[in-house]
Design a protein around this motif. Sequence first.
Motif, PDB file in Angstrom:
ATOM      1  N   GLY A   1       1.974  15.847   4.725  1.00  0.00           N
ATOM      2  CA  GLY A   1       2.483  15.032   5.829  1.00  0.00           C
ATOM      3  C   GLY A   1       1.737  13.706   5.974  1.00  0.00           C
ATOM      4  N   LEU A   2       0.426  13.724   5.656  1.00  0.00           N
ATOM      5  CA  LEU A   2      -0.379  12.510   5.833  1.00  0.00           C
ATOM      6  C   LEU A   2      -0.135  11.494   4.727  1.00  0.00           C
ATOM      7  N   LEU A   3      -0.194  11.979   3.466  1.00  0.00           N
ATOM      8  CA  LEU A   3      -0.213  11.040   2.336  1.00  0.00           C
ATOM      9  C   LEU A   3       1.068  10.220   2.222  1.00  0.00           C
ATOM     10  N   PHE A   4       2.182  10.768   2.733  1.00  0.00           N
ATOM     11  CA  PHE A   4       3.443  10.039   2.581  1.00  0.00           C
ATOM     12  C   PHE A   4       3.945   9.528   3.933  1.00  0.00           C
ATOM     13  N   HIS A   5       3.014   9.424   4.900  1.00  0.00           N
ATOM     14  CA  HIS A   5       3.422   9.037   6.256  1.00  0.00           C
ATOM     15  C   HIS A   5       3.755   7.549   6.328  1.00  0.00           C
ATOM     16  N   PRO A   6       4.793   7.188   7.095  1.00  0.00           N
ATOM     17  CA  PRO A   6       5.132   5.748   7.182  1.00  0.00           C
ATOM     18  C   PRO A   6       4.077   4.913   7.916  1.00  0.00           C
ATOM     19  N   ASP A   7       3.331   5.535   8.863  1.00  0.00           N
ATOM     20  CA  ASP A   7       2.305   4.771   9.585  1.00  0.00           C
ATOM     21  C   ASP A   7       1.069   4.630   8.685  1.00  0.00           C
ATOM     22  N   TRP A   8       0.684   3.402   8.385  1.00  0.00           N
ATOM     23  CA  TRP A   8      -0.400   3.200   7.404  1.00  0.00           C
ATOM     24  C   TRP A   8      -1.717   3.837   7.850  1.00  0.00           C
ATOM     25  N   VAL A   9      -1.977   3.881   9.180  1.00  0.00           N
ATOM     26  CA  VAL A   9      -3.254   4.432   9.655  1.00  0.00           C
ATOM     27  C   VAL A   9      -3.341   5.913   9.295  1.00  0.00           C
ATOM     28  N   ILE A  10      -2.218   6.626   9.425  1.00  0.00           N
ATOM     29  CA  ILE A  10      -2.216   8.065   9.117  1.00  0.00           C
ATOM     30  C   ILE A  10      -2.289   8.272   7.605  1.00  0.00           C
ATOM     31  N   LYS A  11      -1.534   7.459   6.884  1.00  0.00           N
ATOM     32  CA  LYS A  11      -1.563   7.560   5.419  1.00  0.00           C
ATOM     33  C   LYS A  11      -2.986   7.310   4.904  1.00  0.00           C
ATOM     34  N   GLU A  12      -3.639   6.290   5.479  1.00  0.00           N
ATOM     35  CA  GLU A  12      -5.006   5.946   5.064  1.00  0.00           C
ATOM     36  C   GLU A  12      -5.954   7.131   5.294  1.00  0.00           C
ATOM     37  N   SER A  13      -5.799   7.808   6.447  1.00  0.00           N
ATOM     38  CA  SER A  13      -6.706   8.935   6.730  1.00  0.00           C
ATOM     39  C   SER A  13      -6.454  10.075   5.741  1.00  0.00           C
ATOM     40  N   GLY A  14      -5.198  10.234   5.311  1.00  0.00           N
ATOM     41  CA  GLY A  14      -4.883  11.273   4.321  1.00  0.00           C
ATOM     42  C   GLY A  14      -5.571  11.003   2.994  1.00  0.00           C
ATOM     43  N   ILE A  15      -5.628   9.719   2.611  1.00  0.00           N
ATOM     44  CA  ILE A  15      -6.287   9.366   1.340  1.00  0.00           C
ATOM     45  C   ILE A  15      -7.793   9.635   1.450  1.00  0.00           C
ATOM     46  N   LEU A  16      -8.356   9.356   2.642  1.00  0.00           N
ATOM     47  CA  LEU A  16      -9.784   9.646   2.866  1.00  0.00           C
ATOM     48  C   LEU A  16     -10.041  11.154   2.780  1.00  0.00           C
ATOM     49  N   VAL A  17      -9.139  11.963   3.366  1.00  0.00           N
ATOM     50  CA  VAL A  17      -9.269  13.430   3.300  1.00  0.00           C
ATOM     51  C   VAL A  17      -9.309  13.877   1.840  1.00  0.00           C
ATOM     52  N   LEU A  18      -8.395  13.329   1.060  1.00  0.00           N
ATOM     53  CA  LEU A  18      -8.302  13.701  -0.350  1.00  0.00           C
ATOM     54  C   LEU A  18      -9.607  13.379  -1.086  1.00  0.00           C
ATOM     55  N   GLY A  19     -10.203  12.238  -0.735  1.00  0.00           N
ATOM     56  CA  GLY A  19     -11.483  11.870  -1.361  1.00  0.00           C
ATOM     57  C   GLY A  19     -12.612  12.759  -0.886  1.00  0.00           C
TER      58      GLY A  19
ATOM     59  N   LEU B   1      -2.818   1.722  -4.584  1.00  0.00           N
ATOM     60  CA  LEU B   1      -3.678   0.566  -4.863  1.00  0.00           C
ATOM     61  C   LEU B   1      -2.901  -0.740  -4.654  1.00  0.00           C
ATOM     62  N   CYS B   2      -1.565  -0.649  -4.620  1.00  0.00           N
ATOM     63  CA  CYS B   2      -0.756  -1.863  -4.414  1.00  0.00           C
ATOM     64  C   CYS B   2      -0.208  -1.931  -2.990  1.00  0.00           C
ATOM     65  N   ASP B   3      -0.692  -1.052  -2.101  1.00  0.00           N
ATOM     66  CA  ASP B   3      -0.163  -1.032  -0.731  1.00  0.00           C
ATOM     67  C   ASP B   3      -0.330  -2.398  -0.071  1.00  0.00           C
TER      68      ASP B   3
END
Length: 867
Positions: free
Chosen positions: A403-421, A446-448
Amino acid sequence: MEWQPDEQGLQQVLQLLKDSQSPNTVTQRAVQQKLEQLNQFPDFNNYLIFVLTRLKSEDEPTRSLSGLILKNNVKAHYQNFPPAVADFIKQECLNNIGDPSPLIRATIGILITTIASKGELQTWPELLPQLCNLLNSEDYNTCEGSFGALQKICEDSSELLDSDALNRPLNIMIPKFLQFFKHCSPKIRSHAIACVNQFIIGRAQALMDNIDTFIESLFALAADEDSEVRKNVCRALVMLLEVRIDRLIPHMHSIIQYMLQRTQDPDENVALEACEFWLTLAEQPICKEMLSGHLVQLIPILVNGMKYSEIDIILLKGDVEEDEAVPDSDQDIKPRFHKSRTVTLQHEGGEGEEGEDIEEDDDDDDDTLSDWNLRKCSAAALDVLANVFRDELLPHLLPLLKGLLFHPDWVIKESGILVLGAIAEGCMQGMVPYLPELIPHLIQCLCDKKALVRSIACWTLSRYAHWVVSQPPDSYLKPLMTELLKRILDGNKRVQEAACSAFATLEEEACTELVPYLSFILDTLVFAFGKYQHKNLLILYDAIGTLADSVGHHLNQPEYIQKLMPPLIAKWNELKDEDKDLFPLLECLSSVATALQSGFLPYCEPVYQRCVTLVQKTLAQAMMYNQHPDQYEAPDKDFMIVALDLLSGLAEGLGGNVEQLVARSNIMTLLFQCMQDTMPEVRQSSFALLGDLTKACFLHVKPCIAEFMPILGLNLNPEFISVCNNATWAIGEISMQMGEKSYMCNIITITIGRLGYVCPQEVAPQLQHFIRPWCTSLRNIRDNEEKDSAFRGICVMIGVNPAGVVQDFIFFCDAVASWVNPKDDLREMFYKILHGFKDQVGEENWQQFSEQFPPLLKERLSACYGV
């Protein structure tokens, strides 16, 4: 008679205090001079305390300022105050601790603490009893003011309060503080907990005696409406988890429930304190059993805490996409420290696992914020928990991640990428099946269009670099490298920085896999030179140095040298000798010189000369400072350390070609001084250089050996383990070159053996560096006590690090055979090592191995040890 101010003097002091609040620098300077003059008069300090405590008609900032100037005087000159002045100040403080103004109370509290910290707790015996007494006052201001002062004293002097020097006042203070946990004022409750909290980590006896009351009182305050109280309760529980987990275990279920709530506290400071609980719990052996049942609640809370807050985004200028043309301000650049060259790392090629934990790595991602916040703490907690629970964490995480990684809101998507790391290290095994789908998605991120998404994607991809490199290069390595190199040239400085750091990690993992792409990589890195502002330039040097370390001699191609060296040398010529930016550039050149080997020859002369100059300048400045500390500043010895390390890189890279450079300089004289420097890091780097010069051009080292050897001997001190390592290694290199002839080598060799006996854990890791010259040196000494103690040390070290002797085991066998008559227990040690080795390799391999022995050695070992 009590002291009274002279009216005219008082007006003068007040005028001075008014002037000192003026923004005009000329006025400021005049105030400073006036203050210095007035400090000659002992009762000037009486005026200052008088303004603070008695002149209620004056405005609060002026009164407070008077107290702060007095505090500075106490700090600087208290020992010169006449007793009458000191007594007047102390009395005034205690009489006015309950001033109606919170600012004045706080200032008096600071003043009391400053006097107390000047060793005055012993000579001001009435202070603590009076403050504790004043806590009982009906007047709120008096109680609060006294508590404020006591809290500062507890912070500053916690150890002293629990010592016999003061007859252990804590025995009275702790029970007293505990009574105030129930006070009706939240401010007082908060002070009381904060005071007791100062004594948890040190396990003060008085607190340990009241530990159960303390814990019960904390539980009673758990739901306090005041956020400061809740914060102090959380802080107390986190510290108790570290030092008295035994007392918390019976209540652990409800503590965890409580901390789950508090980690979501509306007050971010409370949430941050509570979040520390998960970090601390993860380090405890009981973590797994205690937390297993709660992961289902905890994981979503941590993940939620990893989102940027609105304040974060404003502070990080999250809406600014292009800022590459904005110059950096000096405070953007953190001080960096040079890690001195340690021979093991340099010559083993292996570096410790430092820098792997998320707290450091995640700094790449938000370093302009306050250093520590809920986002970072939540990410760090998830990282350590992933290392505890491994793949058991994933069932709770994977449903959220999608749900996070493909979220339209960039703030949520960004937190998902941090979780993954954050989970990369702990959950790597379980993540592998998902990576073929996730890595391309991250590469796309990387192109966001949002810079903060691009930068976190860089960091997270670097955490999976190991897996990327283990796959066929065309699948992921090539697309990742292509995109990362584009990000190195991003228009946003934060993205440039994250990409450069991520690329350095990729270089370390990929090593020679990068060789086919070197031309393309160098084009990008060199182009970045013209584009980067100050701060990222320093990270770029690191990426280039790491590239050189990773591909080694493959960099030694005319076309690569043509690309890389001109911009590096241009920067080198631009920087002044006293510019700290030389550090990362010198480190980078050290790696480049080692990699390019003979390819560095055209550039080596000016680089070599400048390093020698830097060492010489620093030594000269240190000498001036030692002779006249009042006239000269102490030098920054990092300049010398980095220069010595680059000279090591040159000696290692150029080998014999460094000989004529050494011949034309006074480096051996300078090295003699550096080896005796008071700073361990300077000695560490100078021994590394000595070893490298011994290998590269022994003829220049040879005449100095008689002077150098005793210094090396003195540095075989495990208290400074890296210095000791490098000295040991240098002795080994010298012994190899000298052969067994040297009497001095024998003395040092015996010292190494004895050192290994006393502290084998510290010296054994170095075994492979010195075992061969050690054995060849000592086989020629006849049986005696010194030889006995040295051999015991070697046997103990072999026990700690058997691998260190494998390459040179034949030399060890030869040295053992040199004994005519070892003591029984030493003979037993030899027997165990020889048979252990034989059993380890097996009969057939041992036969082949012992075939190489000279007949006499074979006979000897067979007769004495049955091998």
